[in-house]
Design a protein around this motif. Structure first.
Motif, PDB file in Angstrom:
ATOM      1  N   LEU A  51     -48.677  89.514  -9.540  1.00 32.45           N
ATOM      2  CA  LEU A  51     -49.889  88.704  -9.605  1.00 32.45           C
ATOM      3  C   LEU A  51     -50.190  88.011  -8.285  1.00 32.45           C
ATOM      4  O   LEU A  51     -51.329  87.683  -7.999  1.00 32.45           O
ATOM      5  N   LYS A  52     -49.189  87.820  -7.468  1.00 33.20           N
ATOM      6  CA  LYS A  52     -49.383  87.153  -6.187  1.00 33.20           C
ATOM      7  C   LYS A  52     -49.726  88.158  -5.084  1.00 33.20           C
ATOM      8  O   LYS A  52     -50.640  87.942  -4.320  1.00 33.20           O
ATOM      9  N   CYS A  53     -48.973  89.247  -5.015  1.00 36.42           N
ATOM     10  CA  CYS A  53     -49.176  90.238  -3.952  1.00 36.42           C
ATOM     11  C   CYS A  53     -50.361  91.156  -4.240  1.00 36.42           C
ATOM     12  O   CYS A  53     -51.027  91.607  -3.333  1.00 36.42           O
ATOM     13  N   GLN A  54     -50.580  91.483  -5.471  1.00 34.37           N
ATOM     14  CA  GLN A  54     -51.682  92.291  -5.980  1.00 34.37           C
ATOM     15  C   GLN A  54     -51.602  93.769  -5.614  1.00 34.37           C
ATOM     16  O   GLN A  54     -52.134  94.593  -6.312  1.00 34.37           O
ATOM     17  N   SER A  55     -50.960  94.117  -4.523  1.00 37.13           N
ATOM     18  CA  SER A  55     -50.894  95.530  -4.168  1.00 37.13           C
ATOM     19  C   SER A  55     -49.491  96.099  -4.343  1.00 37.13           C
ATOM     20  O   SER A  55     -49.250  97.236  -3.992  1.00 37.13           O
ATOM     21  N   GLN A  56     -48.580  95.294  -4.871  1.00 35.52           N
ATOM     22  CA  GLN A  56     -47.210  95.752  -5.074  1.00 35.52           C
ATOM     23  C   GLN A  56     -46.826  95.596  -6.538  1.00 35.52           C
ATOM     24  O   GLN A  56     -47.340  94.723  -7.237  1.00 35.52           O
ATOM     25  N   SER A  57     -45.912  96.432  -6.952  1.00 32.39           N
ATOM     26  CA  SER A  57     -45.369  96.257  -8.300  1.00 32.39           C
ATOM     27  C   SER A  57     -44.375  95.103  -8.262  1.00 32.39           C
ATOM     28  O   SER A  57     -43.921  94.697  -7.182  1.00 32.39           O
ATOM     29  N   ILE A  58     -44.025  94.582  -9.434  1.00 31.13           N
ATOM     30  CA  ILE A  58     -43.054  93.480  -9.447  1.00 31.13           C
ATOM     31  C   ILE A  58     -41.674  93.962  -9.007  1.00 31.13           C
ATOM     32  O   ILE A  58     -40.859  93.166  -8.569  1.00 31.13           O
ATOM     33  N   ALA A  59     -41.428  95.259  -9.094  1.00 33.63           N
ATOM     34  CA  ALA A  59     -40.145  95.808  -8.639  1.00 33.63           C
ATOM     35  C   ALA A  59     -40.039  95.757  -7.116  1.00 33.63           C
ATOM     36  O   ALA A  59     -38.952  95.606  -6.567  1.00 33.63           O
ATOM     37  N   ASP A  60     -41.173  95.872  -6.420  1.00 33.06           N
ATOM     38  CA  ASP A  60     -41.175  95.928  -4.957  1.00 33.06           C
ATOM     39  C   ASP A  60     -41.443  94.589  -4.286  1.00 33.06           C
ATOM     40  O   ASP A  60     -41.188  94.429  -3.107  1.00 33.06           O
ATOM     41  N   SER A  61     -41.999  93.634  -5.010  1.00 35.79           N
ATOM     42  CA  SER A  61     -42.436  92.383  -4.426  1.00 35.79           C
ATOM     43  C   SER A  61     -41.286  91.381  -4.277  1.00 35.79           C
ATOM     44  O   SER A  61     -40.391  91.318  -5.116  1.00 35.79           O
ATOM     45  N   ASN A  62     -41.336  90.599  -3.209  1.00 37.82           N
ATOM     46  CA  ASN A  62     -40.360  89.537  -2.986  1.00 37.82           C
ATOM     47  C   ASN A  62     -40.916  88.165  -3.369  1.00 37.82           C
ATOM     48  O   ASN A  62     -40.261  87.154  -3.130  1.00 37.82           O
ATOM     49  N   ALA A  63     -42.112  88.113  -3.911  1.00 35.78           N
ATOM     50  CA  ALA A  63     -42.728  86.843  -4.287  1.00 35.78           C
ATOM     51  C   ALA A  63     -41.937  86.196  -5.429  1.00 35.78           C
ATOM     52  O   ALA A  63     -41.427  86.890  -6.308  1.00 35.78           O
ATOM     53  N   PRO A  64     -41.823  84.877  -5.431  1.00 36.71           N
ATOM     54  CA  PRO A  64     -41.106  84.197  -6.519  1.00 36.71           C
ATOM     55  C   PRO A  64     -41.698  84.525  -7.894  1.00 36.71           C
ATOM     56  O   PRO A  64     -40.957  84.652  -8.869  1.00 36.71           O
ATOM     57  N   MET A  65     -43.006  84.669  -7.967  1.00 37.65           N
ATOM     58  CA  MET A  65     -43.654  85.003  -9.244  1.00 37.65           C
ATOM     59  C   MET A  65     -43.173  86.369  -9.743  1.00 37.65           C
ATOM     60  O   MET A  65     -42.916  86.549 -10.927  1.00 37.65           O
ATOM     61  N   ALA A  66     -43.046  87.329  -8.837  1.00 41.84           N
ATOM     62  CA  ALA A  66     -42.555  88.656  -9.220  1.00 41.84           C
ATOM     63  C   ALA A  66     -41.103  88.575  -9.679  1.00 41.84           C
ATOM     64  O   ALA A  66     -40.709  89.261 -10.626  1.00 41.84           O
ATOM     65  N   GLY A  67     -40.309  87.725  -9.027  1.00 46.69           N
ATOM     66  CA  GLY A  67     -38.922  87.540  -9.453  1.00 46.69           C
ATOM     67  C   GLY A  67     -38.850  86.975 -10.859  1.00 46.69           C
ATOM     68  O   GLY A  67     -38.029  87.402 -11.680  1.00 46.69           O
ATOM     69  N   ASP A  68     -39.729  86.019 -11.159  1.00 44.10           N
ATOM     70  CA  ASP A  68     -39.779  85.457 -12.512  1.00 44.10           C
ATOM     71  C   ASP A  68     -40.173  86.526 -13.529  1.00 44.10           C
ATOM     72  O   ASP A  68     -39.615  86.588 -14.623  1.00 44.10           O
ATOM     73  N   MET A  69     -41.140  87.374 -13.159  1.00 48.07           N
ATOM     74  CA  MET A  69     -41.576  88.427 -14.078  1.00 48.07           C
ATOM     75  C   MET A  69     -40.473  89.468 -14.280  1.00 48.07           C
ATOM     76  O   MET A  69     -40.263  89.943 -15.396  1.00 48.07           O
ATOM     77  N   ARG A  70     -39.751  89.825 -13.204  1.00 44.59           N
ATOM     78  CA  ARG A  70     -38.627  90.765 -13.343  1.00 44.59           C
ATOM     79  C   ARG A  70     -37.586  90.198 -14.290  1.00 44.59           C
ATOM     80  O   ARG A  70     -37.044  90.906 -15.145  1.00 44.59           O
ATOM     81  N   SER A  71     -37.299  88.915 -14.130  1.00 41.95           N
ATOM     82  CA  SER A  71     -36.316  88.263 -14.995  1.00 41.95           C
ATOM     83  C   SER A  71     -36.780  88.279 -16.449  1.00 41.95           C
ATOM     84  O   SER A  71     -35.985  88.559 -17.353  1.00 41.95           O
ATOM     85  N   GLN A  72     -38.055  87.985 -16.682  1.00 45.47           N
ATOM     86  CA  GLN A  72     -38.593  88.003 -18.041  1.00 45.47           C
ATOM     87  C   GLN A  72     -38.472  89.398 -18.660  1.00 45.47           C
ATOM     88  O   GLN A  72     -38.097  89.535 -19.821  1.00 45.47           O
ATOM     89  N   VAL A  73     -38.799  90.417 -17.866  1.00 51.73           N
ATOM     90  CA  VAL A  73     -38.709  91.799 -18.360  1.00 51.73           C
ATOM     91  C   VAL A  73     -37.267  92.114 -18.745  1.00 51.73           C
ATOM     92  O   VAL A  73     -36.995  92.618 -19.843  1.00 51.73           O
ATOM     93  N   ARG A  74     -36.328  91.810 -17.863  1.00 51.82           N
ATOM     94  CA  ARG A  74     -34.920  92.111 -18.153  1.00 51.82           C
ATOM     95  C   ARG A  74     -34.403  91.309 -19.343  1.00 51.82           C
ATOM     96  O   ARG A  74     -33.685  91.848 -20.184  1.00 51.82           O
ATOM     97  N   GLU A  75     -34.747  90.036 -19.411  1.00 50.23           N
ATOM     98  CA  GLU A  75     -34.278  89.209 -20.523  1.00 50.23           C
ATOM     99  C   GLU A  75     -34.817  89.719 -21.857  1.00 50.23           C
ATOM    100  O   GLU A  75     -34.081  89.781 -22.846  1.00 50.23           O
TER     101      GLU A  75
END
Length: 137
Positions: A51-75
């Motif tokens: 949601l922050k980078c807009q052109s990257q998937s959450i798997a590729d992004s280093n943004a904190p928001m993407a990290g939170d989303m990756r964690s939510q997906v895994r949890e």
């Protein structure tokens, strides 16, 4: 000159203060123990937009928001939810824009139909163009 220097120092201080002091999400960069669940989570993370980078998937992004989303997906996958359930939850939470493969709804159907209409229009234009060239010869 002093005021300009003070303004620059204030701006730098504000940007540092804006950085989050929260610890990273627990599963942002840590894989699940079950390889099958981790693979399902990874496949889903490749299909979700940061949601922050807009052109990257959450798997590729280093943004904190993407990290939170990756964690939510895994949890959620570790808790037994299917990738489809997790995707639906994220779409409910952030809107269909979060998915690289948005569902067809009344608001998104023009996005699905527009390429087909443009292709048909291009073929008709090309056909008319070639027909005119044949008629001139």
């Amino acid at each position: 000159m002093r005021y300009f220097l003070a303004l620059i120092l204030l701006a730098c201080g504000l940007s540092v203060a804006a950085q989050t002091g929260l610890p990273p999400a627990p599963y942002a960069d840590r894989q699940l123990d079950d390889p099958a669940k981790e693979e399902a989570a990874r496949n889903l993370m490749d299909e979700l937009r940061c949601l922050k980078c807009q052109s990257q998937s959450i798997a590729d992004s280093n943004a904190p928001m993407a990290g939170d989303m990756r964690s939510q997906v895994r949890e959620r996958i570790a808790a037994g939810e299917t990738p489809e359930q997790v995707r639906d939850w994220l779409i409910d939470r952030y809107g269909s824009w979060v998915s690289y493969d948005p569902p067809m709804t009344p608001t998104t159907w023009p996005l699905w139909i527009a390429p087909i209409i443009l292709l048909i229009a291009a073929l008709l234009l090309a056909k008319g163009r070639f027909r005119r060239k044949k008629d001139k010869k």
